[in-house]
Enzyme design. Structure first.
Site, PDB file in Angstrom:
ATOM      1  N   HIS A  10       0.831  -1.219   0.000  1.00 31.77           N
ATOM      2  CA  HIS A  10       0.000   0.000   0.000  1.00 31.77           C
ATOM      3  C   HIS A  10       0.865   1.269   0.000  1.00 31.77           C
ATOM      4  CE1 HIS A  10      -3.122  -2.980   0.626  1.00 31.77           C
ATOM      5  NE2 HIS A  10      -2.347  -3.476   1.564  1.00 31.77           N
ATOM      6  N   GLU A  24      -2.356   0.423   7.759  1.00 32.81           N
ATOM      7  CA  GLU A  24      -1.452  -0.647   7.326  1.00 32.81           C
ATOM      8  C   GLU A  24      -0.208  -0.097   6.627  1.00 32.81           C
ATOM      9  OE1 GLU A  24      -3.240  -3.465   4.659  1.00 32.81           O
ATOM     10  OE2 GLU A  24      -1.372  -4.573   4.373  1.00 32.81           O
ATOM     11  N   HIS A  78       2.866  -7.081   4.403  1.00 32.37           N
ATOM     12  CA  HIS A  78       1.509  -6.582   4.659  1.00 32.37           C
ATOM     13  C   HIS A  78       1.102  -6.824   6.103  1.00 32.37           C
ATOM     14  CE1 HIS A  78       0.037  -5.732   0.482  1.00 32.37           C
ATOM     15  NE2 HIS A  78       1.170  -6.380   0.227  1.00 32.37           N
ATOM     16  N   GLU A 145       1.857 -11.705   5.827  1.00 33.49           N
ATOM     17  CA  GLU A 145       0.764 -10.989   6.509  1.00 33.49           C
ATOM     18  C   GLU A 145       1.107 -11.002   7.989  1.00 33.49           C
ATOM     19  OE1 GLU A 145      -1.730  -9.280   5.454  1.00 33.49           O
ATOM     20  OE2 GLU A 145      -2.239  -9.953   3.426  1.00 33.49           O
TER      21      GLU A 145
END
Ligand SMILES: [Zn+2]
Length: 193
Positions: A10, A24, A78, A145
């Site tokens: 992102h 995030e 992430h 993640e």
């Protein structure tokens, strides 16, 4: 020298998952910058990043950057969301190289061994998915993640600088082990006199 591309998920207009004022994109950049530092301080490797600031970068730009730079490994970082707890990793769910599988195993196991019991992080397992950054990269690629932004016990860890350092160092160590990166010499050359 091995070329590693770190991909902080992102950024810019895309905050990723959000919980109140926690975004995030800030955690992924912070972790990735610390992974780069760990690798640069301890191993011989070229470490590139798809972004080093809070900028918008498309998924296509991220994979093109890795492909055009001839990267040996692509590591996308992430933070999870959607209710849950712990750490999981992904590789592409189509056909992948043997290094993709072996390197992910080493990276995943190294991270869990370093933060699992120390920080009570649940191992959610080694998974596969059809994500753009895994599918469109022409070299082995992995996506991590790292805990859940919308789970209080996980968010508390993500907001703990000691945890972030441990997580980043574990990620860096896992990459180094996977690619068998040569260590930086710690022996300084003595001045002649
Ligand atoms: Zn994400």
């Amino acid at each position: 020298m091995a070329i590693i591309v770190l991909d902080p998920g992102h950024g810019g207009t895309d905050p990723g998952a959000v919980n109140g004022s926690c975004q995030e994109k800030k955690y992924t950049l912070d972790i990735a910058l610390k992974v780069r530092s760990y690798l640069q301080n301890n191993y011989q490797a070229t470490v590139l990043m798809t972004r080093t600031t809070d900028t918008t970068v498309s998924l296509a730009s991220r994979t093109a950057y890795a492909n055009n730079n001839g990267a040996d490994y692509f590591v996308s970082i992430h933070i999870n969301a959607g209710g849950g707890t712990g750490f999981e990793s992904f590789i592409y769910d189509g056909s992948v190289s043997s290094n993709t599988i072996a390197w992910r195993q080493t990276l995943h196991d190294t991270i869990i061994s370093r933060i699992g019991s120390k920080w009570s992080v649940t191992d959610r397992g080694k998974k596969r998915a059809n994500f753009h950054v895994l599918r469109e990269t022409s070299m082995p690629a992995v996506l991590t993640e790292n805990l859940f932004i919308d789970t209080t016990q996980d968010l508390n860890k993500l907001n703990n600088a000691s945890f972030i350092t441990d997580l980043a160092n574990a990620t860096g160590e896992g990459i180094a082990k996977a690619l068998v990166l040569p260590r930086k010499s710690t022996v300084e050359t003595l001045p002649s006199f």
